[in-house]
Design a protein around this motif. Structure first.
Motif, PDB file in Angstrom:
ATOM      1  N   ALA A 102       0.839  -1.411  -0.030  1.00 39.60           N
ATOM      2  CA  ALA A 102       0.016   0.092   0.074  1.00 39.60           C
ATOM      3  C   ALA A 102       0.987   1.354  -0.140  1.00 39.60           C
ATOM      4  O   ALA A 102       1.794   1.444   0.692  1.00 39.60           O
ATOM      5  N   VAL A 103       0.623   2.181  -0.923  1.00 37.84           N
ATOM      6  CA  VAL A 103       1.275   3.536  -1.030  1.00 37.84           C
ATOM      7  C   VAL A 103       0.200   4.743  -1.067  1.00 37.84           C
ATOM      8  O   VAL A 103      -1.071   4.378  -1.306  1.00 37.84           O
ATOM      9  N   LYS A 104       0.476   5.550  -0.944  1.00 33.61           N
ATOM     10  CA  LYS A 104      -0.410   6.778  -0.844  1.00 33.61           C
ATOM     11  C   LYS A 104       0.148   7.953  -2.337  1.00 33.61           C
ATOM     12  O   LYS A 104       1.435   8.104  -2.376  1.00 33.61           O
ATOM     13  N   ASP A 105      -0.720   8.229  -3.235  1.00 35.74           N
ATOM     14  CA  ASP A 105      -0.446   9.183  -4.248  1.00 35.74           C
ATOM     15  C   ASP A 105      -0.290  10.631  -3.460  1.00 35.74           C
ATOM     16  O   ASP A 105      -0.506  10.904  -2.265  1.00 35.74           O
ATOM     17  N   ALA A 106      -0.118  11.455  -4.490  1.00 38.65           N
ATOM     18  CA  ALA A 106      -0.102  12.883  -4.129  1.00 38.65           C
ATOM     19  C   ALA A 106      -1.250  13.302  -3.194  1.00 38.65           C
ATOM     20  O   ALA A 106      -0.819  14.281  -2.460  1.00 38.65           O
ATOM     21  N   SER A 107      -2.324  12.979  -3.652  1.00 40.87           N
ATOM     22  CA  SER A 107      -3.706  13.770  -2.842  1.00 40.87           C
ATOM     23  C   SER A 107      -3.916  12.786  -1.552  1.00 40.87           C
ATOM     24  O   SER A 107      -4.849  13.194  -0.820  1.00 40.87           O
ATOM     25  N   GLY A 108      -3.054  11.790  -1.284  1.00 35.70           N
ATOM     26  CA  GLY A 108      -3.256  11.214   0.081  1.00 35.70           C
ATOM     27  C   GLY A 108      -4.136   9.861  -0.210  1.00 35.70           C
ATOM     28  O   GLY A 108      -4.398   9.093   0.678  1.00 35.70           O
ATOM     29  N   ALA A 109      -4.417   9.556  -1.550  1.00 37.40           N
ATOM     30  CA  ALA A 109      -5.522   8.437  -1.699  1.00 37.40           C
ATOM     31  C   ALA A 109      -4.524   7.191  -1.637  1.00 37.40           C
ATOM     32  O   ALA A 109      -3.509   7.186  -1.912  1.00 37.40           O
ATOM     33  N   ILE A 110      -4.931   6.003  -1.078  1.00 39.67           N
ATOM     34  CA  ILE A 110      -4.345   4.563  -1.195  1.00 39.67           C
ATOM     35  C   ILE A 110      -4.387   4.062  -2.613  1.00 39.67           C
ATOM     36  O   ILE A 110      -5.209   4.134  -3.557  1.00 39.67           O
ATOM     37  N   GLU A 111      -3.233   3.631  -2.976  1.00 37.60           N
ATOM     38  CA  GLU A 111      -2.991   2.875  -4.205  1.00 37.60           C
ATOM     39  C   GLU A 111      -1.902   1.624  -3.717  1.00 37.60           C
ATOM     40  O   GLU A 111      -1.528   1.554  -2.704  1.00 37.60           O
ATOM     41  N   PHE A 112      -2.140   0.485  -4.587  1.00 40.97           N
ATOM     42  CA  PHE A 112      -1.425  -0.567  -4.276  1.00 40.97           C
ATOM     43  C   PHE A 112      -0.606  -1.022  -5.431  1.00 40.97           C
ATOM     44  O   PHE A 112      -1.026  -1.009  -7.038  1.00 40.97           O
TER      45      PHE A 112
END
Length: 371
Positions: A102-112
């Motif tokens: 799990a990582v966070k994008d520039a807006s703080g949304a979760i991505e995998f």
């Protein structure tokens, strides 16, 4: 040029390892896949694909679990790993294992960001290995029963002979004038008891010969031991072996397959009897003991006073195809260890301080411990 070659090497490496990469944007449900991932899932290559489309390729029985895993990881922002099946358009089944970070994008949304591996070949090999082990276990059970044919005949003949004797007695009581119904009823009850006893022997033999799949249930280990002892009574007598049972009362239940445990105990008992055959200068005694250790596990011990364990063989006793018997297959102890291991326990052997050897296995109390 160098970048294109690197991508080509990466694509070939993924193809060789049957492992593809992916990225999942949770908010949009968009998946970015490598070429190998598209190949594994059986979709045509595209810049991206929607998770809603992919979920339809997952086996119907696994979809809910996969969705729950991803939903939980997304809400908690945590890594995940899981295995599931794919139902391909031609009806075939694929097994895959996916792991994601799990990582966070520039807006703080979760991505995998993760990888998915086609493990179908490994699953098939595991199933074939399991079938081979089951076949070997079946052969071992049948072989042991062949050696115990005299014991089984002896065990069955005893209650059958008693049935005939009591039936004759019952007829005499009924032929009296007047008929002695009280005595007749008593002999009839004895007939029923002996008939049930003979039936129980046959049921145990049929269970040991059966190739049924594992059937784990809560059971008393002392009951399993007593069932095996009833099969080897004649063997003990014919080899002049005395049996001492030290079965701890009130032991908790274990979750296990009764027939498989019977097979293990039967094998250890027969090995102990055979180990004492050369003994002529002392009494031949076999000890079976049960107890509960400090970790709460059930412990079963089979101790003989036979020839003991040769130092050079101690480390190889449980190896497949290793045997010290001229007519042995070398599979008995190997299968026994596999059975106990599948129950979450451990089988070990050691030489005694005096003559003989001791075999011991442990069993956890709960299914969770055995998983």
């Amino acid at each position: 040029m160098r970048c294109g070659r690197a991508k080509m090497y990466l694509a070939k490496a993924q193809r060789l390892s049957h492992t593809g990469s992916f990225g999942l944007r949770v908010t949009s449900g968009e998946l970015i896949w490598s070429e190998e991932t598209f190949r594994i899932f059986g979709f045509k290559k595209a810049p991206s694909i929607k998770f809603a489309t992919v979920i339809q390729r997952i086996h119907p029985d696994d979809r809910g679990r996969v969705q729950r895993t991803i939903d939980r990881a997304s809400s908690e922002g945590k890594d995940f790993a899981h295995s599931y099946r794919l139902l391909m358009p031609d009806g075939s089944i694929k097994h895959v294992h996916a792991t994601a970070h799990a990582v966070k994008d520039a807006s703080g949304a979760i991505e995998f960001v993760g990888a998915v591996t086609d493990i179908t070949a490994r699953k098939r090999a595991e199933m074939e290995l399991h079938e081979a082990q089951a076949t070997l276990a079946h052969v071992t059970r049948v072989t042991a029963l062949g050696e115990l044919a005299a014991s089984i005949a002896h065990e069955v003949n005893q209650p059958l002979a008693a049935v005939v004797t009591n039936a004759a007695a019952c007829r005499r009581w009924l032929d009296r004038e007047p008929p002695d119904l009280k005595e007749a009823r008593g002999t009839m009850e004895a007939i029923i008891k002996d008939g049930n006893r003979a039936g129980e022997v046959i049921q145990r033999v049929r269970a040991l010969v059966s190739k049924a799949t594992d059937q784990k249930a809560a059971l008393h280990i002392n009951d399993v031991i007593n069932e095996v002892i009833s099969l080897v009574q004649h063997e003990l007598l014919s080899h002049q072996v005395s049996l001492r049972l030290e079965l701890s009362p009130d032991l908790p239940l274990v979750i296990a397959d009764r027939v498989q445990l019977q097979q293990v105990i039967l094998n250890l008992v027969i090995n102990g009897i055979e180990a004492m055959q050369p003994v002529t200068d002392r009494a031949r005694e076999l000890v079976i003991r049960t107890c509960q250790d400090e970790d709460g596990q059930i412990v079963v011990t089979v101790k003989d006073c036979g020839v003991g364990l040769a130092a050079e063989n101690a480390g190889r006793l449980f190896d497949a195809f290793f045997t010290t018997k001229s007519s042995g297959m070398g599979m008995g102890l190997s299968i026994c260890r596999s059975i106990i291991g599948a129950h979450g326990g451990r089988l070990s052997a050691s030489g005694n301080a005096g003559p003989g050897a001791t075999f011991q296995f442990t069993l956890p109390l709960t299914q969770e411990d055995a998983a």
